[in-house]
Design an enzyme around this catalytic site. Structure first.
Site, PDB file in Angstrom:
ATOM      1  N   GLY A   2      -8.751  -7.496  -1.081  1.00 14.33           N
ATOM      2  CA  GLY A   2      -7.533  -8.286  -1.019  1.00 14.33           C
ATOM      3  C   GLY A   2      -6.314  -7.428  -1.296  1.00 14.33           C
ATOM      4  O   GLY A   2      -6.286  -6.222  -1.024  1.00 14.33           O
ATOM      5  N   SER A   3      -5.316  -8.035  -1.902  1.00 17.81           N
ATOM      6  CA  SER A   3      -3.998  -7.388  -2.012  1.00 17.81           C
ATOM      7  C   SER A   3      -3.952  -6.199  -2.962  1.00 17.81           C
ATOM      8  O   SER A   3      -2.979  -5.440  -2.941  1.00 17.81           O
ATOM      9  CB  SER A   3      -2.951  -8.421  -2.430  1.00 17.81           C
ATOM     10  OG  SER A   3      -2.792  -9.394  -1.414  1.00 17.81           O
ATOM     11  N   THR A   4      -4.953  -6.012  -3.835  1.00 17.75           N
ATOM     12  CA  THR A   4      -4.937  -4.808  -4.674  1.00 17.75           C
ATOM     13  C   THR A   4      -5.003  -3.551  -3.820  1.00 17.75           C
ATOM     14  O   THR A   4      -4.512  -2.487  -4.216  1.00 17.75           O
ATOM     15  CB  THR A   4      -6.116  -4.812  -5.669  1.00 17.75           C
ATOM     16  OG1 THR A   4      -7.340  -5.035  -4.951  1.00 17.75           O
ATOM     17  CG2 THR A   4      -5.930  -5.897  -6.732  1.00 17.75           C
ATOM     18  N   PHE A   5      -5.565  -3.667  -2.615  1.00 16.97           N
ATOM     19  CA  PHE A   5      -5.669  -2.523  -1.715  1.00 16.97           C
ATOM     20  C   PHE A   5      -4.316  -2.127  -1.144  1.00 16.97           C
ATOM     21  O   PHE A   5      -4.145  -1.008  -0.631  1.00 16.97           O
ATOM     22  CB  PHE A   5      -6.644  -2.844  -0.572  1.00 16.97           C
ATOM     23  CG  PHE A   5      -7.038  -1.661   0.259  1.00 16.97           C
ATOM     24  CD1 PHE A   5      -8.028  -0.807  -0.167  1.00 16.97           C
ATOM     25  CD2 PHE A   5      -6.400  -1.396   1.471  1.00 16.97           C
ATOM     26  CE1 PHE A   5      -8.397   0.287   0.590  1.00 16.97           C
ATOM     27  CE2 PHE A   5      -6.758  -0.304   2.241  1.00 16.97           C
ATOM     28  CZ  PHE A   5      -7.762   0.544   1.803  1.00 16.97           C
ATOM     29  N   LYS A   6      -3.347  -3.031  -1.219  1.00 19.22           N
ATOM     30  CA  LYS A   6      -2.021  -2.748  -0.670  1.00 19.22           C
ATOM     31  C   LYS A   6      -1.374  -1.545  -1.342  1.00 19.22           C
ATOM     32  O   LYS A   6      -0.484  -0.914  -0.771  1.00 19.22           O
ATOM     33  CB  LYS A   6      -1.123  -3.983  -0.807  1.00 19.22           C
ATOM     34  CG  LYS A   6      -1.553  -5.144   0.079  1.00 19.22           C
ATOM     35  CD  LYS A   6      -0.722  -6.394  -0.187  1.00 19.22           C
ATOM     36  CE  LYS A   6      -1.171  -7.540   0.716  1.00 19.22           C
ATOM     37  NZ  LYS A   6      -0.464  -8.810   0.411  1.00 19.22           N
TER      38      LYS A   6
END
Length: 636
Positions: A291-295
């Site tokens: 999810g968004s932690t990969f951003k």
């Protein structure tokens, strides 16, 4: 026959006798003088019965010398069956002491062997049982020294440290991984018997002492570990997730400070738990879309390649069209006009689709590879997964877009933390590790010590500085505000990832919520990540569920690591429809319990049976949000 012939025969007979006697004397002398020691040793070997004594395993400590796994006395029972005069009587007495049946003990005593270990019934018995057996004075029955593993914290760190089998061999976790260092060398109790197996009282037996294994010291800090375990336990009680994990590291070195995997088990009674629980150390085994932690990785790659700047304006209409597919933002209607700094603050999906598109497939996936995704980190733990990353040669614009905001590729928590550590520590991709050192307590010598290892330089220090500022802004002004701690420069990123079902499609209402937080962001020293799988009865957003959990772990752990608060901090942007106001805490130390007045701003919990307050958490003049809890202690 004449006299001469008679004398001649007598002479030959005497001479032959003398020669035979001389040969016998020489032979006996040779056997006694030249071969005496060897023959004696062979005889002793035939007479002796050797009862094995297990060597004590080395202990496992945390980085501060706190015992995590030790050994305690647990004697074992052996039998020289030829010395047992009355099998019925002996087996009956042993069975009563060992809490088993007489038939089982008789099977051991009836075997035609020189030494019989009474196992499993007589292995690792209690000291009280051993004393009863010795007091019974049973012929042929011996009690020998043995140990079993001792876990002062029971299930804490269970999947990480693992456990041992009945013969003290490492079976799982660090017990197995570092078996060659931890295992002790066996000793023996040698008992001398005659050919019939009867004890020879006039010959003293030999005792060969077993040797203790080496001790290992982990990078884990049990103070941080206990905080994480308690916070996770509370979250499990509140949200009833399918599973949950937490991991804390030092982003400068990638030393692991703590690991939690739920459900867990008790290593002392591992037989009672399923293999799925025992063998799955979730922080290194579990693989899922982040999810968004990969951003953070996409943002770092875009900054390093110069495809955007943080003050550049981007307009979000609520979705992006890629290959005829509408990729929606989490906020209906979008965030409107914003800077790219606000893109990461708001976790804006279309903004990251734009960054990914500007980078292109080759560039983005080259950074995904450089940051270590799609391959094992090599951490010194069993069961690490590789994760799954798209093959750049077989993807198109849609896969590029979804990869940019954390969908499509799967990662492990240890991969994610290793990569984000590089993003905020100046650009160094570090080798994660949990073994701090190996020591010999017999000589007080450290025989090995792990040193931090830089595997690669993935981004520049300048890019890393911008990442730190951006992540601090996420916590102060964006989706991570629930992890904000007054005085500590906390940075972080939320994650809300829809789970993929067995049929390969996304499951409705089933998410993995996560948050990754670090502090202080000017010089990060502690990073904590939690992921909670399918929490129940709550809003499915990482910023709502996961961020406050990480904030609680950081707030309690940072002071224990002697990390001081700082004056320079991005101020929290209060959103009055969400955020609660902060209030300065009074000083209660020294006050009488009966005089404590309840506050209208925060809750007060008093622990202890004393009459006077001796300590409080948080301390006076710290701030707490409205409705928060202050703990007052009346005992040390």
């Amino acid at each position: 026959m004449n006299k001469f012939e008679i004398n001649k025969r007598i002479f030959i007979l005497i001479l032959g006798t003398v020669l035979v006697v001389a040969i016998l004397i020489v032979r006996v002398g040779y056997l006694q003088i030249v071969k005496g020691n060897k023959i004696t040793n062979l005889a002793v070997d035939l007479w002796q019965r050797s009862i094995p004594i297990e060597g004590q395993r080395g202990n496992i400590y945390d980085r501060n010398g706190t015992l995590i796994v030790g050994s305690q006395l647990a004697p074992s029972v052996a039998s020289i069956n030829k010395q047992v005069d009355n099998i019925d009587e002996t087996s009956l007495k042993l069975a009563k002491i060992l809490n088993t049946t007489q038939e089982k003990i008789k099977k051991h005593l009836e075997k035609n062997v020189s030494i019989e270990l009474i196992k499993p019934e007589g292995r690792k018995i209690t000291v009280e049982q051993a004393e009863k057996i010795m007091s019974a004075n049973l012929d042929g029955i011996y009690v020998v020294g043995d140990t079993r593993r001792y876990y002062p914290y029971d299930s804490l760190l269970a999947q990480t440290v693992g456990f041992t089998g009945i013969d003290n061999q490492g079976i799982a976790g660090l017990e197995f991984y570092y078996e060659d260092y931890l295992s002790g060398k066996k000793g023996n109790l040698n008992v001398t018997t005659d050919a019939k197996g009867d004890f020879m009282h006039d010959i003293v037996g030999e005792y060969q002492y077993p040797n203790k294994g080496l001790d290992i010291y982990l990078t884990v800090d049990m103070r941080v570990q206990k905080i994480m375990e308690r916070v996770v336990e509370n979250a499990v009680s509140q949200y009833s997730p399918d599973q949950m994990l937490a991991i804390a590291v030092n982003p400068k070195t990638m030393e692991i400070y703590g690991m939690v995997s739920y459900p867990n088990f008790s290593p002392a009674e591992y037989q009672k738990s399923s293999q799925e629980i025992i063998n799955r150390n979730l922080p290194i085994w579990m693989s899922y879309e982040p999810g968004s932690t990969f951003k953070i990785i996409t943002y770092a790659a875009g900054l390093e390649e110069g495809v955007f700047s943080i003050d550049e304006v981007f307009h979000d209409i609520g979705y992006s069209m890629v290959g005829g597919v509408r990729l929606k933002d989490w906020k209906p209607g979008g965030h409107g006009t914003q800077t790219f700094l606000e893109v990461i603050q708001n976790s804006c999906n279309p903004g990251f689709v734009e960054i990914g598109t500007r980078l292109g497939i080759d560039k983005l996936f080259s950074y995904i590879d450089k940051f270590g995704f799609g391959k094992k980190t090599g951490v010194d733990l069993l069961g690490e997964s590789t994760g799954i990353v798209f093959n750049p040669d077989k993807i198109g614009p849609l896969e590029l877009a979804t990869s940019a905001f954390g969908q499509g590729n799967s990662v492990t928590p240890i991969q994610l933390l290793t990569a984000v550590s590089a993003a905020i520590n100046g650009g160094d991709l570090m080798q994660p590790y949990i073994l701090h050192s190996i020591g010999n307590d017999q000589t007080a010598e450290i025989v090995f010590e792990t040193k931090p290892e830089v595997k690669d330089k993935v981004i520049s220090e300048q890019t890393s500085d911008i990442i730190k500022y951006a992540l601090e802004s996420v916590v102060a002004k964006g989706t991570g505000r629930n992890a904000f701690i007054d005085g500590y420069r906390v940075g972080g990123k939320t994650g809300t990832a829809q789970k993929v079902g067995p049929d390969g499609t996304y499951m409705d209402g089933n998410y993995i919520l996560s948050f990754l937080g670090a502090a202080p962001m000017n010089d990060p020293e502690l990073m904590v990540y939690i992921a909670i799988d399918n929490p129940k009865n709550t809003i499915q957003y990482g910023g709502v569920v996961a961020a406050p959990i990480v904030g609680e772990i950081l707030e309690e752990s940072l002071p224990l690591l002697n990390i001081e608060k700082q004056e320079e901090q991005i101020e929290k942007e209060l959103r009055y429809y969400i955020d609660k106001p902060l209030y300065v805490i009074d000083n209660y130390v020294g006050q009488k319990v009966k005089d404590i007045k309840r506050s209208i701003y925060y809750k007060i919990e008093i622990i202890g049976d004393g009459d006077e307050i001796v300590a409080q958490i948080p301390i006076a003049k710290e701030k707490v949000s409205e409705g928060g809890t202050i703990v007052l202690y009346t005992d040390d």
